[in-house]
Scaffold this motif. Sequence first.
Motif, PDB file in Angstrom:
ATOM      1  N   GLU A 516       0.566  -1.080  -0.601  1.00 50.27           N
ATOM      2  CA  GLU A 516       0.109  -0.016  -0.281  1.00 50.27           C
ATOM      3  C   GLU A 516       0.810   1.441  -0.158  1.00 50.27           C
ATOM      4  O   GLU A 516       0.850   2.181  -0.758  1.00 50.27           O
ATOM      5  CB  GLU A 516      -0.768   0.296   1.464  1.00 50.27           C
ATOM      6  CG  GLU A 516       0.174   0.062   2.540  1.00 50.27           C
ATOM      7  CD  GLU A 516       0.022  -1.051   3.395  1.00 50.27           C
ATOM      8  OE1 GLU A 516       0.310  -2.146   2.870  1.00 50.27           O
ATOM      9  OE2 GLU A 516       0.673  -1.161   4.140  1.00 50.27           O
ATOM     10  N   ASP A 519       1.819   1.691  -3.631  1.00 48.58           N
ATOM     11  CA  ASP A 519       0.549   2.128  -4.545  1.00 48.58           C
ATOM     12  C   ASP A 519       0.414   3.699  -4.019  1.00 48.58           C
ATOM     13  O   ASP A 519       0.224   4.573  -4.966  1.00 48.58           O
ATOM     14  CB  ASP A 519      -0.746   1.900  -3.821  1.00 48.58           C
ATOM     15  CG  ASP A 519      -0.727   0.205  -4.376  1.00 48.58           C
ATOM     16  OD1 ASP A 519      -0.338   0.246  -5.942  1.00 48.58           O
ATOM     17  OD2 ASP A 519      -1.437  -0.371  -3.629  1.00 48.58           O
ATOM     18  N   ALA A 520       0.365   4.324  -2.885  1.00 47.99           N
ATOM     19  CA  ALA A 520       0.305   5.667  -2.213  1.00 47.99           C
ATOM     20  C   ALA A 520       1.619   6.254  -3.211  1.00 47.99           C
ATOM     21  O   ALA A 520       1.264   7.583  -4.065  1.00 47.99           O
ATOM     22  CB  ALA A 520       0.715   5.734  -0.436  1.00 47.99           C
ATOM     23  N   HIS A 521       2.756   5.575  -3.616  1.00 49.87           N
ATOM     24  CA  HIS A 521       4.098   7.217  -3.864  1.00 49.87           C
ATOM     25  C   HIS A 521       3.231   6.794  -5.640  1.00 49.87           C
ATOM     26  O   HIS A 521       3.610   7.976  -6.187  1.00 49.87           O
ATOM     27  CB  HIS A 521       5.334   5.981  -3.440  1.00 49.87           C
ATOM     28  CG  HIS A 521       5.526   5.934  -3.067  1.00 49.87           C
ATOM     29  ND1 HIS A 521       5.199   5.233  -1.665  1.00 49.87           N
ATOM     30  CD2 HIS A 521       6.322   6.854  -2.533  1.00 49.87           C
ATOM     31  CE1 HIS A 521       6.071   6.577  -0.508  1.00 49.87           C
ATOM     32  NE2 HIS A 521       7.543   6.875  -1.351  1.00 49.87           N
ATOM     33  N   LYS A 523       0.031   6.175  -7.477  1.00 45.64           N
ATOM     34  CA  LYS A 523      -0.981   5.979  -7.677  1.00 45.64           C
ATOM     35  C   LYS A 523      -1.370   7.419  -7.019  1.00 45.64           C
ATOM     36  O   LYS A 523      -2.724   8.337  -7.551  1.00 45.64           O
ATOM     37  CB  LYS A 523      -1.556   5.563  -6.511  1.00 45.64           C
ATOM     38  CG  LYS A 523      -2.035   4.408  -7.709  1.00 45.64           C
ATOM     39  CD  LYS A 523      -3.744   2.618  -7.719  1.00 45.64           C
ATOM     40  CE  LYS A 523      -2.687   1.601  -8.503  1.00 45.64           C
ATOM     41  NZ  LYS A 523      -3.186   0.324  -7.175  1.00 45.64           N
ATOM     42  N   ASN A 524      -1.136   8.156  -6.204  1.00 45.90           N
ATOM     43  CA  ASN A 524      -1.789   8.854  -4.437  1.00 45.90           C
ATOM     44  C   ASN A 524      -0.216  10.123  -5.023  1.00 45.90           C
ATOM     45  O   ASN A 524      -0.852  11.498  -4.102  1.00 45.90           O
ATOM     46  CB  ASN A 524      -1.998   9.041  -3.392  1.00 45.90           C
ATOM     47  CG  ASN A 524      -2.539   7.831  -3.909  1.00 45.90           C
ATOM     48  OD1 ASN A 524      -3.613   7.231  -4.283  1.00 45.90           O
ATOM     49  ND2 ASN A 524      -3.001   7.089  -2.663  1.00 45.90           N
ATOM     50  N   LYS A 525       0.894   9.808  -5.384  1.00 42.43           N
ATOM     51  CA  LYS A 525       2.417  10.803  -5.643  1.00 42.43           C
ATOM     52  C   LYS A 525       1.985  11.159  -4.771  1.00 42.43           C
ATOM     53  O   LYS A 525       2.014  12.341  -4.304  1.00 42.43           O
ATOM     54  CB  LYS A 525       1.690  12.323  -6.475  1.00 42.43           C
ATOM     55  CG  LYS A 525       1.229  11.669  -7.796  1.00 42.43           C
ATOM     56  CD  LYS A 525       2.861  10.944  -8.442  1.00 42.43           C
ATOM     57  CE  LYS A 525       2.521  10.297  -9.867  1.00 42.43           C
ATOM     58  NZ  LYS A 525       3.619   9.185 -10.705  1.00 42.43           N
ATOM     59  N   SER A 526       2.073  10.188  -3.514  1.00 40.85           N
ATOM     60  CA  SER A 526       1.726  10.783  -1.790  1.00 40.85           C
ATOM     61  C   SER A 526       2.892  10.089  -0.896  1.00 40.85           C
ATOM     62  O   SER A 526       2.984   8.201  -1.369  1.00 40.85           O
ATOM     63  CB  SER A 526       0.588  10.615  -1.123  1.00 40.85           C
ATOM     64  OG  SER A 526       1.452  10.566   0.132  1.00 40.85           O
ATOM     65  N   GLY A 595       2.280  14.128   0.089  1.00 44.84           N
ATOM     66  CA  GLY A 595       1.913  14.035  -1.099  1.00 44.84           C
ATOM     67  C   GLY A 595       2.202  15.277  -2.328  1.00 44.84           C
ATOM     68  O   GLY A 595       2.701  16.471  -0.695  1.00 44.84           O
ATOM     69  N   TYR A 598      -0.443  20.528  -5.903  1.00 42.25           N
ATOM     70  CA  TYR A 598      -1.660  20.256  -7.274  1.00 42.25           C
ATOM     71  C   TYR A 598      -0.738  20.789  -8.647  1.00 42.25           C
ATOM     72  O   TYR A 598      -0.426  21.062  -8.996  1.00 42.25           O
ATOM     73  CB  TYR A 598      -2.828  20.652  -7.256  1.00 42.25           C
ATOM     74  CG  TYR A 598      -3.365  21.835  -6.864  1.00 42.25           C
ATOM     75  CD1 TYR A 598      -3.579  22.911  -7.938  1.00 42.25           C
ATOM     76  CD2 TYR A 598      -3.576  22.659  -5.460  1.00 42.25           C
ATOM     77  CE1 TYR A 598      -3.616  24.008  -7.377  1.00 42.25           C
ATOM     78  CE2 TYR A 598      -3.620  23.407  -5.354  1.00 42.25           C
ATOM     79  CZ  TYR A 598      -4.008  24.581  -6.029  1.00 42.25           C
ATOM     80  OH  TYR A 598      -3.424  25.900  -6.131  1.00 42.25           O
TER      81      TYR A 598
END
Lengths: 612, 160
Positions: A516, A519-521, A523-526, A595, A598
């Motif tokens: 996970e 995935d955060a890195h 998909k969420n760029k976080s 994250g 934007y």
Amino acid sequence: MKRIDLLICCGSGCVSAGSLKIKNKFIELLEANDLRSEVNIIETGCMGPCDFGPVMMVYPEGVFYQKVTVDDVEEIVTEHFLKGRPVQRLMVTEDDKLKATKKEIPFYQKQVKVALENCGHIDPESMDEYIATGGFEAIGKVLSEMSQQETIDVVKDSGLRGRGGGGFPTGLKWQFGFNNKADQKYIICNADEGDPGAFMDRSLLEGDPYRVIEGMMIAAYAIGASRGYFYIRAEYPLAIKRIKLAMEQMREVGLLGDNIFGSAFSFDAEVRTGAGAFVCGEETALIHSIEGMRGQPTPKPPFPAERGLWDKPTVVNNVETLANLTSIYNKGAEWFASMGVGKSKGTKVFALTGDVKNTGLVEVPMGITLRDLIFEVGGGITNGRKFKAVQLGGPSGGCLTEKDLDTPITYESLLEKGAMMGSGGVIVMNDTNCMVNVAKFFLDFSVEESCGKCFPCRLGLKQMYGIMENITSGKGKEGDIEELIRLGNDIKKASLCGLGQTAPNPVLSTIRYFREEYDAHIKNKSCPAKVCTSLIHFDIDKSKCIGCSLCARKCPVNCITGNREDKYTIHQLDCIKCGNCDDVCPVHAVNIIPGMHYETLSAVQPTKKDTY
Amino acid sequence: MSQIANYDNQMYKELKEIISEKKKIRNPLIEVLREAQAIFGYLPIEVQQFISSELDVPLNKIYGVVTFYNFFSMKPRGKYVINVCTGTACYVKGAPRIIQMISEELGIEMGETTKDGQFTLSAVRCVGACSLAPVFVIGEETYGRIETKAQVVDILNQYH
């Protein structure tokens, strides 16, 4: 006989913390108080609890002092040595209870010292002290009472396995060495301890050098070698010095040389130093390095036991393996085999480091659970943080999580979980660590240390590193994880030596347990742990900001603007995330937010060049 | 550089003596290179050529060995080499921050030497002082538990 023995730990940790200055202060004050003839000062090897350093013990009472400073010396001399009142404020306390001696300290309670038996108890530069603890009895017994085969059988019965990482049965290795007939055979002690976070071999060589040499002599006798080599890392100058000194002393009294103890066995050894190459811990690479060449591994077979150093049968044993031998011969194979579980017998020395309270050197029976090791011996996590993962086996090993804490530590159980025993480095990590970043760190290590000989390791690891670099800088994309797994498995299968065969483990094991986070890195760029700087951003909380302008003045790229009325704002596109604003803000108005902002998100879409 | 090119100078004499001593052990190349680096501070190609002819080992082999091991350098190094430990424990506890602090203070990047030839910033793999993490080493001194830039500056000032 002197009235008091003062044992000052002069292991690397305590020396760095100032134990030598403390020793000099003791000498000065003892002389001033006319006590020099009553107190025996002994510089010992590592006592273990490095985090309490500098530590020392006072006998006959066995009082244990921690975190002693030069200023405390006077109080110890006048109160303890002169008036017989041990200084309570320098003792260890646990739950408000005073722990005066070593035995009472929880750090020591679950430990069983075999290889480290003398470490921290004797002066490592005094052969007499080693002999007084039963030193050289084992080699004497072996040479006078046992045949070579009998010697090998004892180690086979004990179940001792290589402590350097692989866990190959030592007795079997000796048997191969013995069976191969040759006019000359060699024994090598592998002291090229390259795993970051591991310092057990260093402590053994520095704290009890005679024991390792005696172990090497037993091994040499068993396989029929007359010559030995210590291959020690150049980063360990004190270890090199101590081994050389010990060998000189032994030569003087005939413990090294021709016809030792009047037997037909002749043996001598020399020290060769490494020159900074991690791969030289691999036995064939190590052998080539002693031969004066680039330390690159060669395919096995032929195994070194068949054709090793200068093409002669050679057995390579790790420092800790050799350090176990004297106890096995003195106390018997059954005694050794009674410790541990399954196929993992005896004890193992671990270097406990990272975010754990009692960092240091510990020796525990095989089969102890990780929970006992980290929370009982190690005292738990520092600063009241939460346990997140433990990394075992260095760059070849893997990370384990909370749910694996009750796994007994054996060679097999760790392999099954995707980690490995390795040389025994245990790095505990709390919840502020980003597992993706940690995996990248190990991969970076392996990429740099890859010797470059075989393709899968040399190029495959670089590919993996490129993907990891993308993931941690916000350029990760769908399918990266699958690609890492594919590459990792291929590299493991196709590499020539242990380095390549294990190098993908840190990545594979973190994917297994912390997917996970990957995935955060991606998909969420976080970065949830707020470690990977590309995947966090800084923001000023305007409700807290007092408009003092300190952040703007300290910003190295002038990306903070504002005024007293409108407060201050960080311009995200220019921010280099150095953290200066957070450091200087008097009202803690700067927040670190996981994250990407934007505004920056659109600027970092992968370009063709970055795609692997 | 002229000193390096001149094989008559004292440093080469010293090296020559060491080589004749070390010839007694089998395959002494790495040991000789170590001594040579101690004398010259680094291993320029001229020194490698000298060793090649003295030991009767091909230059390409020596070059191969020099470039393989981290310990050997073909670039001049500063009077003091600052070795920042980048082992796992130190990394987890903030080695990258130390590197950044030293780099800012001295104005050099990793692997570089200051213009005055005082300091070289270098990284090592674990010095085995994990309990003091994060640490860096200058010469034989180990500096542990480094947290602030002020600490770094204080330590570096002792060497100026």
